[in-house]
Write a protein that holds these residues in place. Structure first.
Motif, PDB file in Angstrom:
ATOM      1  N   GLY A  76       0.803  -1.197   0.000  1.00  0.00           N
ATOM      2  CA  GLY A  76       0.000   0.000   0.000  1.00  0.00           C
ATOM      3  C   GLY A  76       0.843   1.257   0.000  1.00  0.00           C
ATOM      4  N   GLY A  77       0.148   2.397  -0.029  1.00  0.00           N
ATOM      5  CA  GLY A  77       0.830   3.670  -0.024  1.00  0.00           C
ATOM      6  C   GLY A  77       1.178   4.088   1.367  1.00  0.00           C
ATOM      7  N   ALA A  78       1.249   5.376   1.566  1.00  0.00           N
ATOM      8  CA  ALA A  78       1.685   5.879   2.860  1.00  0.00           C
ATOM      9  C   ALA A  78       0.613   5.784   3.907  1.00  0.00           C
ATOM     10  CB  ALA A  78       2.141   7.335   2.712  1.00  0.00           C
ATOM     11  N   GLY A  79      -0.599   5.621   3.510  1.00  0.00           N
ATOM     12  CA  GLY A  79      -1.678   5.577   4.486  1.00  0.00           C
ATOM     13  C   GLY A  79      -2.769   4.654   4.045  1.00  0.00           C
ATOM     14  N   ARG A  80      -3.831   4.608   4.851  1.00  0.00           N
ATOM     15  CA  ARG A  80      -4.975   3.757   4.548  1.00  0.00           C
ATOM     16  C   ARG A  80      -5.657   4.279   3.311  1.00  0.00           C
ATOM     17  NH1 ARG A  80      -8.899   2.696   9.429  1.00  0.00           N
ATOM     18  NH2 ARG A  80      -6.928   1.829  10.169  1.00  0.00           N
ATOM     19  N   PRO A  81      -6.182   3.385   2.420  1.00  0.00           N
ATOM     20  CA  PRO A  81      -6.803   3.856   1.188  1.00  0.00           C
ATOM     21  C   PRO A  81      -7.950   4.800   1.445  1.00  0.00           C
ATOM     22  CG  PRO A  81      -6.368   1.501   1.087  1.00  0.00           C
ATOM     23  CD  PRO A  81      -6.033   1.928   2.445  1.00  0.00           C
ATOM     24  N   GLY A  82      -8.610   4.647   2.530  1.00  0.00           N
ATOM     25  CA  GLY A  82      -9.746   5.533   2.800  1.00  0.00           C
ATOM     26  C   GLY A  82      -9.322   6.878   3.323  1.00  0.00           C
ATOM     27  N   GLY A  83      -8.058   7.128   3.492  1.00  0.00           N
ATOM     28  CA  GLY A  83      -7.610   8.425   3.951  1.00  0.00           C
ATOM     29  C   GLY A  83      -7.289   8.472   5.413  1.00  0.00           C
ATOM     30  N   GLY A  84      -7.259   7.284   6.147  1.00  0.00           N
ATOM     31  CA  GLY A  84      -6.924   7.276   7.569  1.00  0.00           C
ATOM     32  C   GLY A  84      -5.470   7.620   7.798  1.00  0.00           C
ATOM     33  N   GLY A  85      -5.112   7.811   9.043  1.00  0.00           N
ATOM     34  CA  GLY A  85      -3.764   8.217   9.371  1.00  0.00           C
ATOM     35  C   GLY A  85      -2.828   7.079   9.707  1.00  0.00           C
ATOM     36  N   VAL A  86      -3.286   5.755   9.630  1.00  0.00           N
ATOM     37  CA  VAL A  86      -2.431   4.627   9.984  1.00  0.00           C
ATOM     38  C   VAL A  86      -1.656   4.192   8.749  1.00  0.00           C
ATOM     39  CG1 VAL A  86      -2.370   2.297  10.899  1.00  0.00           C
ATOM     40  CG2 VAL A  86      -4.095   3.919  11.725  1.00  0.00           C
ATOM     41  N   PRO A  87      -0.335   4.081   8.821  1.00  0.00           N
ATOM     42  CA  PRO A  87       0.433   3.643   7.647  1.00  0.00           C
ATOM     43  C   PRO A  87       0.036   2.235   7.247  1.00  0.00           C
ATOM     44  CG  PRO A  87       1.858   4.628   9.318  1.00  0.00           C
ATOM     45  CD  PRO A  87       0.517   4.454   9.948  1.00  0.00           C
TER      46      PRO A  87
ATOM     47  N   GLY B 148      -0.620  -3.723   7.833  1.00  0.00           N
ATOM     48  CA  GLY B 148      -0.374  -5.059   7.296  1.00  0.00           C
ATOM     49  C   GLY B 148       0.351  -5.945   8.281  1.00  0.00           C
ATOM     50  N   ALA B 149       1.318  -5.387   9.029  1.00  0.00           N
ATOM     51  CA  ALA B 149       2.030  -6.194  10.015  1.00  0.00           C
ATOM     52  C   ALA B 149       1.088  -6.643  11.127  1.00  0.00           C
ATOM     53  CB  ALA B 149       3.198  -5.394  10.600  1.00  0.00           C
ATOM     54  N   ALA B 150       0.231  -5.754  11.604  1.00  0.00           N
ATOM     55  CA  ALA B 150      -0.724  -6.133  12.643  1.00  0.00           C
ATOM     56  C   ALA B 150      -1.689  -7.191  12.132  1.00  0.00           C
ATOM     57  CB  ALA B 150      -1.492  -4.893  13.125  1.00  0.00           C
ATOM     58  N   ARG B 151      -2.101  -7.038  10.849  1.00  0.00           N
ATOM     59  CA  ARG B 151      -3.017  -8.020  10.276  1.00  0.00           C
ATOM     60  C   ARG B 151      -2.356  -9.391  10.188  1.00  0.00           C
ATOM     61  NH1 ARG B 151      -3.312  -6.238   5.297  1.00  0.00           N
ATOM     62  NH2 ARG B 151      -4.770  -4.583   5.867  1.00  0.00           N
ATOM     63  N   ARG B 152      -1.097  -9.414   9.774  1.00  0.00           N
ATOM     64  CA  ARG B 152      -0.406 -10.694   9.650  1.00  0.00           C
ATOM     65  C   ARG B 152      -0.252 -11.381  11.005  1.00  0.00           C
ATOM     66  NH1 ARG B 152       2.728  -7.585   6.144  1.00  0.00           N
ATOM     67  NH2 ARG B 152       4.417  -7.402   7.671  1.00  0.00           N
ATOM     68  N   GLU B 153       0.066 -10.614  12.041  1.00  0.00           N
ATOM     69  CA  GLU B 153       0.198 -11.213  13.359  1.00  0.00           C
ATOM     70  C   GLU B 153      -1.139 -11.750  13.863  1.00  0.00           C
ATOM     71  OE1 GLU B 153       2.992 -11.913  14.805  1.00  0.00           O
ATOM     72  OE2 GLU B 153       3.941 -11.060  13.031  1.00  0.00           O
ATOM     73  N   GLY B 154      -2.214 -11.002  13.604  1.00  0.00           N
ATOM     74  CA  GLY B 154      -3.531 -11.506  13.985  1.00  0.00           C
ATOM     75  C   GLY B 154      -3.901 -12.771  13.240  1.00  0.00           C
ATOM     76  N   ASP B 155      -3.546 -12.805  11.948  1.00  0.00           N
ATOM     77  CA  ASP B 155      -3.812 -14.015  11.163  1.00  0.00           C
ATOM     78  C   ASP B 155      -3.041 -15.209  11.715  1.00  0.00           C
ATOM     79  OD1 ASP B 155      -5.484 -12.595   9.572  1.00  0.00           O
ATOM     80  OD2 ASP B 155      -4.043 -12.312   7.937  1.00  0.00           O
ATOM     81  N   ARG B 156      -1.794 -14.971  12.095  1.00  0.00           N
ATOM     82  CA  ARG B 156      -0.999 -16.073  12.654  1.00  0.00           C
ATOM     83  C   ARG B 156      -1.638 -16.613  13.928  1.00  0.00           C
ATOM     84  NH1 ARG B 156       3.600 -13.169  10.715  1.00  0.00           N
ATOM     85  NH2 ARG B 156       4.830 -14.448   9.284  1.00  0.00           N
ATOM     86  N   LEU B 157      -2.072 -15.736  14.799  1.00  0.00           N
ATOM     87  CA  LEU B 157      -2.685 -16.185  16.045  1.00  0.00           C
ATOM     88  C   LEU B 157      -3.950 -16.980  15.786  1.00  0.00           C
ATOM     89  CD1 LEU B 157      -2.228 -13.009  18.293  1.00  0.00           C
ATOM     90  CD2 LEU B 157      -0.949 -15.147  18.380  1.00  0.00           C
ATOM     91  N   ARG B 158      -4.771 -16.502  14.846  1.00  0.00           N
ATOM     92  CA  ARG B 158      -5.991 -17.239  14.546  1.00  0.00           C
ATOM     93  C   ARG B 158      -5.681 -18.585  13.914  1.00  0.00           C
ATOM     94  NH1 ARG B 158      -8.057 -12.020  13.942  1.00  0.00           N
ATOM     95  NH2 ARG B 158      -7.162 -11.786  11.854  1.00  0.00           N
ATOM     96  N   PHE B 159      -4.673 -18.621  13.062  1.00  0.00           N
ATOM     97  CA  PHE B 159      -4.288 -19.895  12.449  1.00  0.00           C
ATOM     98  C   PHE B 159      -3.809 -20.893  13.497  1.00  0.00           C
ATOM     99  CE2 PHE B 159      -0.624 -22.438  11.088  1.00  0.00           C
ATOM    100  CZ  PHE B 159      -1.277 -23.314  10.231  1.00  0.00           C
ATOM    101  N   VAL B 160      -2.937 -20.445  14.399  1.00  0.00           N
ATOM    102  CA  VAL B 160      -2.424 -21.347  15.429  1.00  0.00           C
ATOM    103  C   VAL B 160      -3.564 -21.840  16.318  1.00  0.00           C
ATOM    104  CG1 VAL B 160      -0.960 -21.488  17.474  1.00  0.00           C
ATOM    105  CG2 VAL B 160      -0.106 -20.382  15.410  1.00  0.00           C
ATOM    106  N   GLY B 161      -4.477 -20.941  16.692  1.00  0.00           N
ATOM    107  CA  GLY B 161      -5.595 -21.361  17.535  1.00  0.00           C
ATOM    108  C   GLY B 161      -6.470 -22.399  16.864  1.00  0.00           C
TER     109      GLY B 161
END
Length: 747
Positions: free
Chosen positions: A136-147, A152-165
């Motif tokens: 992605g670009g520098a921010g959220r596509p909708g114009g939010g302030g989160v890079p 993506g890193a937070a999403r990947r970690e959440g996916d890993r936890l759900r997969f392991v569970g």
């Protein structure tokens, strides 16, 4: 975040226009799903969508939308296990689950692997990479302030936890060894890896056992979704789906139906070694001793993997292999190897943590399965040894039996049956039921059965046997309760004596097809104490069948005991009519037919079944005399025996029978004070029984050359087919058998 299904598991319900799933996660809209499918199929990894098709148009719209938004082109594959996250509760493999080559799955027209959390308007495109680095670009596509990178890193970690569970929950579902190993394989292929090989120690140690021989690993199972060529280096020319008819797997919408691609199991063609002996101090031993998973590209794994898999096994380059030791509670019990193809992103450092979690849960589950298997084996052996291995074949009666445990997980119980030969060609029929389905119940059952056998050999009346069993149960404990039915059948008099201790009444099937429930006093269960037991004597006509059973056959949650007894009676009468009224049904088939009356909800208790067919002994085949304890008694016994043999046409046995009868009667007269009884029975053998009132049993001994006596039993032992002595309540009986002439030819 959408929760994604584990490899080969059933699809989750998907709304047609977005919405949320049952876990509350958002579903991507149909337009975005079609765009991802078109991109996956058109990226050079599968058949290209025809121009003008719906998928191609969706792909064109997606590329145009990204171009207008200034976003880079999405990557073809995702990294780590988050590309496919298993659902928390999936029912199992489903044919609608498809796996694109980038690690995502197609289900029911939706793409699993899309990170869209809420429905978005058409033309607004989100970051489609899951488990890999965001584009992605520098921010959220909708114009939010989160890079986008942090999101993506937070999403990947959440996916890993759900997969392991979800994966560990699937592994924990298994109760035996194969189920646990299968759960590991199906949870990781293709979600976490493209192939897996599971090695376990052979044999697996149980508890604190310490194997004395060398440690050997055996390949227990392999799973993969792709051909073996995909696991080699991309430079070898291997392509995804090589040798497969991908065109035939394409659906009507232009997407691949991956349910038609083969999933290779334990007998697959992965060229891995079947057995591996771990060398002390070798590279594999060092990796296993370290417990932690390692990349295949590490120095330790490069030397350990060829030792484990064999030198001919192809290994992908880079961090596309993970060797994970399986350590149980006390020791390493195996190893798992995870492999990824060159087209898929390599394993990341966090994937080692995932592999460690999977290996730990699998090893602990295997430990529990091995312990459970040993306990089940002990229970089976205990139950088997508590019940008779085979039934005797006494004269004048035929027997058959069945035993069914309450359930596969409750294999031991307190039900038992027995048939005990008694003096005078009689037989004792016993069936009992100790409360409970535990090892304790089985142990108490074994003690009561042994007590019943001992009491039967004393030739006690049935009511006395139950009285002594009641006393024995009270000595075992205050809560040791059991029901028991004890019957003695006499084939000479064609009578049966029955005493009951709280057990369901037996059913008698007559030769004409009529079935009746015998009226016997119910009595109190064994262990109550202070209760008298009453016995009844009934006719046992030749050709009739007596059925003894436990309450598990007639009582369940769906019916009371008397309803079940009536159904049993009707079932016996119906079976007898099918076989004809002039001859009884075969015993073995009758037992099977009785058990067939059980329905799906009728198995709440274990079942013991004993069937006895009364053949009896005809009066013309019996000769009986009383002899006074005088010196002339042996001579009279010889004359009586000779006359009986002449009447039966067995003169060939006169010399042998007269000699043996003379010796046995002489011993009886020496110690008897009351008249001695002599009885001859002609059945399939010639049986002689001599009874007296002395309780002392004769013992065979070797006489010296100077002894005048002591050779009588020696002659009986040498000349008779079988012989024995049984103590009675009023004395003893010494018996022997002689084979009839021509018996060998008839056999």
């Amino acid at each position: 975040m959408t929760e994604y299904p584990t490899s080969q598991e059933g699809p989750q319900p998907v709304a047609s226009g977005g919405g949320t799933d049952e876990a509350g996660h958002g579903k991507a809209p149909i337009a975005a799903a079609e765009a991802v499918r078109a991109h996956a199929l058109g990226a050079g990894t599968g058949p290209v969508a025809e121009p003008g098709s719906g998928a191609a148009a969706a792909a064109t719209d997606a590329r145009a939308a990204r171009s207008a938004a200034g976003l880079p082109r999405p990557r073809a594959a995702a990294s780590g296990p988050s590309a496919d996250v298993p659902a928390a509760e999936d029912p199992g493999p489903g044919p609608d689950t498809a796996r694109p080559r980038d690690g995502r799955t197609f289900e029911g027209g939706s793409v699993h692997g899309s990170p869209a959390e809420t429905p978005r308007p058409r033309g607004e495109v989100t970051d489609l990479t899951v488990g890999g680095k965001g584009d992605g670009g520098a921010g959220r596509p909708g114009g939010g302030g989160v890079p986008a990178g942090e999101m993506g890193a937070a999403r990947r970690e959440g996916d890993r936890l759900r997969f392991v569970g979800a994966a560990t929950r699937r592994i924990a579902r298994g109760i035996d060894l194969d189920e646990i190993v299968l759960g590991l394989c199906r949870a990781t292929v293709p979600t976490f890896s493209d192939a897996i090989l599971v090695y376990l120690r052979d044999p697996l140690p149980v508890g604190d056992e310490r194997p004395l021989g060398p440690v050997v690993l055996r390949l227990r199972r392999t799973d993969r979704l792709r051909p073996i060529d995909d696991l080699t280096d991309a430079a070898s020319g291997g392509t995804i789906g090589a040798g497969l008819d991908l065109a035939g797997a394409a659906g009507a919408a232009g997407e691949l139906d991956f349910s038609q691609l083969p999933l290779v199991g334990p007998q697959g063609d992965l060229p891995a070694a079947e057995l591996c002996e771990i060398r002390s101090g070798g590279a594999l031993a060092e990796v296993l001793r370290g417990v932690r998973p390692v990349f295949g590209s590490s120095a330790a794994a490069k030397a350990a993997l060829p030792e484990l898999l064999g030198v001919d096994h192809p290994l992908p380059r880079g961090n596309r292999a993970v060797l994970a030791p399986l350590r149980g509670r006390r020791r390493v019990i195996g190893a798992a190897v995870f492999l990824r193809s060159p087209e898929r992103p390599a394993f990341e450092q966090n994937d080692l943590l995932v592999a460690a979690q999977l290996a730990t849960h699998t090893a602990l589950g295997i430990d529990k399965a091995v312990l459970y298997g040993r306990e089940a084996y002990i229970a089976d052996e205990l139950q088997r040894t508590m019940l008779p291995d085979s039934l005797p074949q006494p004269t004048g009666v035929r027997l058959a039996s069945r035993y069914l445990p309450a359930a596969e997980t409750a294999r031991v119980g307190g039900d038992w049956y027995d048939a005990i030969p008694l003096p005078g060609s009689r037989v004792a029929l016993v069936v009992g039921d100790v409360m409970g389905h535990s090892m304790t119940s089985a142990a108490i059952m074994g003690q009561l059965r042994t007590t019943a056998q001992t009491l039967a050999q004393l030739d006690l009346p049935p009511a006395e046997v139950l009285h002594h069993l009641d006393e024995q149960a009270q000595r075992l404990g205050s809560d040791r309760m059991a029901t028991c039915l004890y019957a003695v059948y006499d084939p000479v008099s064609h009578r049966i004596t029955i005493a009951n201790a709280g057990h369901p009444p037996p059913v008698l099937l007559h030769l004409g097809g009529r079935a009746e429930v015998l009226r016997v006093p119910p009595g109190a269960p064994i262990g109550v104490g202070g209760v008298d037991f009453e016995a009844v004597e009934l006719d046992a006509p030749a050709g009739a069948t007596l059925l003894l059973y436990t309450d598990g056959l007639v009582e369940s949650r769906l019916r009371d005991v008397w309803t079940g007894i009536e159904q049993l009676r009707e079932r016996l009468a119906t079976t007898a009519q099918l076989t004809g009224l002039d001859h009884p049904p075969p015993l073995e088939a009758l037992c099977d037919d009785v058990l067939d009356m059980l329905g799906p909800g009728d198995r709440d208790d274990d079942i013991a079944l004993l069937a006895a067919r009364f053949d009896g002994i005809a009066p013309s085949d019996v000769a009986y005399w009383f002899l006074d304890p005088e010196e002339t008694a042996p001579g009279r016994a010889r004359r009586f025996a000779r006359r009986a043999l002449t009447r039966w046409g067995l003169e060939e046995l006169s010399d042998s029978l007269e000699l043996l009868v003379s010796e046995v009667v002489t011993n009886a007269v020496r110690y008897a004070e009351r008249p001695v009884t002599l009885r001859l029975l002609r059945t399939d053998v010639l049986r002689c029984e001599v009874g007296d009132d002395s309780p002392q049993l004769p013992r065979q001994r070797r006489a010296r050359d100077t002894d005048e006596g002591g050779r009588g039993l020696f002659l009986v032992n040498r000349m008779a087919r079988r012989w024995g002595a049984t103590r009675l309540s009023s004395g003893k009986v010494v018996w022997f058998e002689l084979a009839l002439p021509g018996a060998h030819e008839r056999r």
